[in-house]
Motif scaffolding. Structure first.
Motif, PDB file in Angstrom:
ATOM      1  N   SER A  34       1.248  -0.589  -0.302  1.00 36.36           N
ATOM      2  CA  SER A  34      -0.148  -0.181  -0.195  1.00 36.36           C
ATOM      3  C   SER A  34       0.987   0.836  -0.083  1.00 36.36           C
ATOM      4  CB  SER A  34      -0.759  -0.104   1.589  1.00 36.36           C
ATOM      5  OG  SER A  34      -0.235  -0.111   2.429  1.00 36.36           O
ATOM      6  N   GLU A  35       1.656   1.323   0.532  1.00 37.51           N
ATOM      7  CA  GLU A  35       3.385   2.356   0.264  1.00 37.51           C
ATOM      8  C   GLU A  35       3.932   2.541  -0.852  1.00 37.51           C
ATOM      9  OE1 GLU A  35       2.938   4.800   2.962  1.00 37.51           O
ATOM     10  OE2 GLU A  35       1.786   3.441   3.966  1.00 37.51           O
ATOM     11  N   GLY A  36       3.610   1.160  -1.515  1.00 38.07           N
ATOM     12  CA  GLY A  36       3.956   1.680  -3.863  1.00 38.07           C
ATOM     13  C   GLY A  36       5.614   0.819  -3.139  1.00 38.07           C
ATOM     14  N   LEU A  37       5.768  -0.219  -1.982  1.00 39.38           N
ATOM     15  CA  LEU A  37       6.899  -0.838  -2.163  1.00 39.38           C
ATOM     16  C   LEU A  37       7.185  -2.415  -2.533  1.00 39.38           C
ATOM     17  CD1 LEU A  37       8.119   0.073   1.667  1.00 39.38           C
ATOM     18  CD2 LEU A  37       9.481   1.631  -0.412  1.00 39.38           C
ATOM     19  N   ASN A  38       8.119  -3.027  -2.771  1.00 40.22           N
ATOM     20  CA  ASN A  38       8.151  -4.186  -3.274  1.00 40.22           C
ATOM     21  C   ASN A  38       8.263  -5.147  -2.379  1.00 40.22           C
ATOM     22  OD1 ASN A  38       8.497  -3.227  -6.105  1.00 40.22           O
ATOM     23  ND2 ASN A  38       9.983  -2.543  -5.989  1.00 40.22           N
ATOM     24  N   PRO A  39       7.431  -5.452  -1.370  1.00 36.16           N
ATOM     25  CA  PRO A  39       7.878  -6.527  -0.269  1.00 36.16           C
ATOM     26  C   PRO A  39       8.407  -7.749  -0.413  1.00 36.16           C
ATOM     27  CG  PRO A  39       5.574  -6.692  -0.948  1.00 36.16           C
ATOM     28  CD  PRO A  39       5.937  -5.886  -1.743  1.00 36.16           C
ATOM     29  N   PRO A  40       9.108  -8.400   0.586  1.00 31.35           N
ATOM     30  CA  PRO A  40      10.675  -9.044  -0.477  1.00 31.35           C
ATOM     31  C   PRO A  40       9.558 -10.496   0.635  1.00 31.35           C
ATOM     32  CG  PRO A  40      11.167  -8.744   2.352  1.00 31.35           C
ATOM     33  CD  PRO A  40      10.163  -7.747   1.314  1.00 31.35           C
ATOM     34  N   GLY A  61      16.218  -9.136  -8.772  1.00 31.77           N
ATOM     35  CA  GLY A  61      15.126  -8.256  -8.176  1.00 31.77           C
ATOM     36  C   GLY A  61      15.112  -8.308  -6.683  1.00 31.77           C
ATOM     37  N   SER A  62      14.374  -9.506  -6.812  1.00 32.30           N
ATOM     38  CA  SER A  62      12.992 -10.126  -5.526  1.00 32.30           C
ATOM     39  C   SER A  62      14.726 -11.018  -4.766  1.00 32.30           C
ATOM     40  CB  SER A  62      12.308 -11.165  -6.227  1.00 32.30           C
ATOM     41  OG  SER A  62      13.226 -12.773  -6.580  1.00 32.30           O
ATOM     42  N   VAL A  63      13.342 -10.480  -3.555  1.00 27.23           N
ATOM     43  CA  VAL A  63      14.997 -10.370  -2.149  1.00 27.23           C
ATOM     44  C   VAL A  63      13.707 -11.514  -1.139  1.00 27.23           C
ATOM     45  CG1 VAL A  63      15.452  -9.357   0.150  1.00 27.23           C
ATOM     46  CG2 VAL A  63      15.418  -8.024  -2.065  1.00 27.23           C
ATOM     47  N   VAL A  64      14.650 -12.365  -0.854  1.00 23.47           N
ATOM     48  CA  VAL A  64      14.060 -13.323   0.361  1.00 23.47           C
ATOM     49  C   VAL A  64      15.032 -13.135   1.808  1.00 23.47           C
ATOM     50  CG1 VAL A  64      13.771 -16.363   1.382  1.00 23.47           C
ATOM     51  CG2 VAL A  64      14.089 -15.332  -1.406  1.00 23.47           C
ATOM     52  N   ILE A  65      14.091 -12.559   2.248  1.00 22.07           N
ATOM     53  CA  ILE A  65      14.256 -12.477   4.231  1.00 22.07           C
ATOM     54  C   ILE A  65      13.464 -13.960   5.163  1.00 22.07           C
ATOM     55  CG2 ILE A  65      13.730 -11.236   6.036  1.00 22.07           C
ATOM     56  CD1 ILE A  65      14.988  -9.774   3.612  1.00 22.07           C
ATOM     57  N   ALA A  66      14.702 -14.998   5.839  1.00 15.88           N
ATOM     58  CA  ALA A  66      14.871 -15.937   6.576  1.00 15.88           C
ATOM     59  C   ALA A  66      14.682 -15.172   7.976  1.00 15.88           C
ATOM     60  CB  ALA A  66      15.572 -17.205   5.724  1.00 15.88           C
ATOM     61  N   ILE A  67      13.687 -16.050   8.790  1.00 13.33           N
ATOM     62  CA  ILE A  67      14.267 -15.494   9.993  1.00 13.33           C
ATOM     63  C   ILE A  67      13.502 -16.564  10.771  1.00 13.33           C
ATOM     64  CG2 ILE A  67      12.202 -14.860  11.675  1.00 13.33           C
ATOM     65  CD1 ILE A  67      11.689 -12.219   9.571  1.00 13.33           C
ATOM     66  N   ARG A  68      14.399 -16.718  12.027  1.00 13.54           N
ATOM     67  CA  ARG A  68      14.372 -17.994  12.615  1.00 13.54           C
ATOM     68  C   ARG A  68      13.081 -17.539  13.612  1.00 13.54           C
ATOM     69  NH1 ARG A  68      16.698 -18.943  18.537  1.00 13.54           N
ATOM     70  NH2 ARG A  68      17.933 -17.498  17.970  1.00 13.54           N
ATOM     71  N   ARG A  69      12.164 -18.781  13.668  1.00 14.79           N
ATOM     72  CA  ARG A  69      10.980 -17.971  14.871  1.00 14.79           C
ATOM     73  C   ARG A  69      11.474 -18.713  16.275  1.00 14.79           C
ATOM     74  NH1 ARG A  69       7.056 -20.854  13.671  1.00 14.79           N
ATOM     75  NH2 ARG A  69       7.467 -23.054  12.365  1.00 14.79           N
ATOM     76  N   GLU A  70      11.863 -20.255  16.273  1.00 14.50           N
ATOM     77  CA  GLU A  70      12.088 -20.470  17.604  1.00 14.50           C
ATOM     78  C   GLU A  70      13.134 -20.208  18.563  1.00 14.50           C
ATOM     79  OE1 GLU A  70      12.959 -22.388  14.023  1.00 14.50           O
ATOM     80  OE2 GLU A  70      11.240 -23.520  14.454  1.00 14.50           O
ATOM     81  N   ILE A  82       9.860  -6.536  10.043  1.00 14.62           N
ATOM     82  CA  ILE A  82      10.005  -5.088   9.315  1.00 14.62           C
ATOM     83  C   ILE A  82      11.153  -4.395   9.131  1.00 14.62           C
ATOM     84  CG2 ILE A  82       9.175  -2.426  10.094  1.00 14.62           C
ATOM     85  CD1 ILE A  82       7.746  -3.613  12.480  1.00 14.62           C
ATOM     86  N   GLU A  83      12.287  -5.266   9.244  1.00 16.05           N
ATOM     87  CA  GLU A  83      13.344  -4.439   9.006  1.00 16.05           C
ATOM     88  C   GLU A  83      13.731  -5.298   7.847  1.00 16.05           C
ATOM     89  OE1 GLU A  83      15.284  -2.306  10.443  1.00 16.05           O
ATOM     90  OE2 GLU A  83      13.901  -1.759  10.913  1.00 16.05           O
ATOM     91  N   GLY A  84      13.384  -6.382   7.338  1.00 16.92           N
ATOM     92  CA  GLY A  84      13.762  -6.888   5.761  1.00 16.92           C
ATOM     93  C   GLY A  84      12.775  -6.646   4.861  1.00 16.92           C
ATOM     94  N   VAL A  85      11.589  -5.256   5.099  1.00 15.08           N
ATOM     95  CA  VAL A  85      11.256  -4.653   4.093  1.00 15.08           C
ATOM     96  C   VAL A  85      12.226  -3.357   3.654  1.00 15.08           C
ATOM     97  CG1 VAL A  85       8.937  -3.943   3.536  1.00 15.08           C
ATOM     98  CG2 VAL A  85       8.619  -5.548   4.540  1.00 15.08           C
ATOM     99  N   VAL A  86      12.562  -3.123   5.480  1.00 15.52           N
ATOM    100  CA  VAL A  86      13.550  -1.683   5.378  1.00 15.52           C
ATOM    101  C   VAL A  86      14.394  -2.271   4.136  1.00 15.52           C
ATOM    102  CG1 VAL A  86      14.748  -0.463   6.092  1.00 15.52           C
ATOM    103  CG2 VAL A  86      11.969  -0.640   7.324  1.00 15.52           C
ATOM    104  N   VAL A  87      15.401  -3.243   4.824  1.00 14.27           N
ATOM    105  CA  VAL A  87      16.591  -3.708   4.214  1.00 14.27           C
ATOM    106  C   VAL A  87      16.096  -3.783   2.750  1.00 14.27           C
ATOM    107  CG1 VAL A  87      18.651  -5.300   3.870  1.00 14.27           C
ATOM    108  CG2 VAL A  87      17.790  -4.185   5.810  1.00 14.27           C
ATOM    109  N   ALA A  88      15.258  -4.630   2.557  1.00 18.35           N
ATOM    110  CA  ALA A  88      14.798  -4.559   1.123  1.00 18.35           C
ATOM    111  C   ALA A  88      14.570  -3.756   0.079  1.00 18.35           C
ATOM    112  CB  ALA A  88      13.567  -5.878   1.250  1.00 18.35           C
ATOM    113  N   ASN A  89      14.063  -2.967   1.112  1.00 18.57           N
ATOM    114  CA  ASN A  89      13.986  -1.185  -0.250  1.00 18.57           C
ATOM    115  C   ASN A  89      14.832  -0.629  -0.121  1.00 18.57           C
ATOM    116  OD1 ASN A  89      10.749  -2.253  -0.818  1.00 18.57           O
ATOM    117  ND2 ASN A  89      10.933  -2.660   0.383  1.00 18.57           N
ATOM    118  N   ARG A  90      15.433  -0.757   0.738  1.00 22.03           N
ATOM    119  CA  ARG A  90      17.057  -0.084   0.872  1.00 22.03           C
ATOM    120  C   ARG A  90      16.556   1.774   1.344  1.00 22.03           C
ATOM    121  NH1 ARG A  90      18.961  -2.262  -4.417  1.00 22.03           N
ATOM    122  NH2 ARG A  90      21.117  -3.852  -3.679  1.00 22.03           N
ATOM    123  N   LEU A  91      15.290   1.254   2.198  1.00 15.81           N
ATOM    124  CA  LEU A  91      15.376   2.590   2.878  1.00 15.81           C
ATOM    125  C   LEU A  91      16.110   2.788   4.027  1.00 15.81           C
ATOM    126  CD1 LEU A  91      11.302   1.474   3.781  1.00 15.81           C
ATOM    127  CD2 LEU A  91      12.232   2.717   1.685  1.00 15.81           C
TER     128      LEU A  91
END
Length: 154
Positions: A34-40, A61-70, A82-91
């Motif tokens: 909705s903010e015009g960003l490219n989500p990873p 151009g695609s980005v994959v963010i892997a996050i450990r949940r355990e 949240i930081e994954g979107v920030v980094v992927a879009n170079r904000l």
């Protein structure tokens, strides 16, 4: 040995479920679009053992963010999404802070889909500059990694 067993069992009680992780990712991806960003794309867990979060940029151009949940608090996992979107879009700077605030607000409104506060967030969310404009502005203040090197930085 017993203290290790107690720590292991207590960390299991704070684990993030797949449903909670999926809901968090869905909300942040929806906001970023909705903010015009490219989500990873998001996945769990990272392929490299010992990492809480990793990022992979592909040539297309695609980005994959892997996050450990355990064994991690849910707030830490939400922050990684949240930081994954920030980094992927170079904000950076104000733009990154605006997105972070909007993202935490979207997560705070979980469970209140139809509430007035959620509708206000969606209608009054700050619109970010297009990706090409952000990169051009940010280059004067920050060093931007070339695409061929970005996938080597976690």
């Amino acid at each position: 040995m017993t203290s290790t067993a107690l720590n292991a069992s207590s960390s299991n009680s704070s684990e993030c479920s797949v449903a909670d992780f999926s809901d968090c990712v869905r909300r942040i991806v929806e906001l970023s679009r909705s903010e015009g960003l490219n989500p990873p794309a998001f996945r769990s867990p990272p392929r490299i053992l010992g990492l809480d979060r990793s990022m992979q940029r592909h040539r297309n151009g695609s980005v994959v963010i892997a996050i450990r949940r355990e064994g991690r608090p849910f707030a830490a996992i939400q922050g990684d999404v949240i930081e994954g979107v920030v980094v992927a879009n170079r904000l950076v700077g104000v733009t990154a802070d605006q997105f972070r605030r909007a993202a935490w607000s979207a997560l705070d409104s979980q469970g209140s889909e139809g509430s007035p506060s959620n509708r206000v967030l969606r209608s009054s969310a700050l619109r970010l500059a297009p990706v090409s404009a952000r990169v051009a502005v940010d280059r004067g203040r920050h060093r931007v990694l070339p695409d061929h090197m970005a996938d080597k930085v976690a």
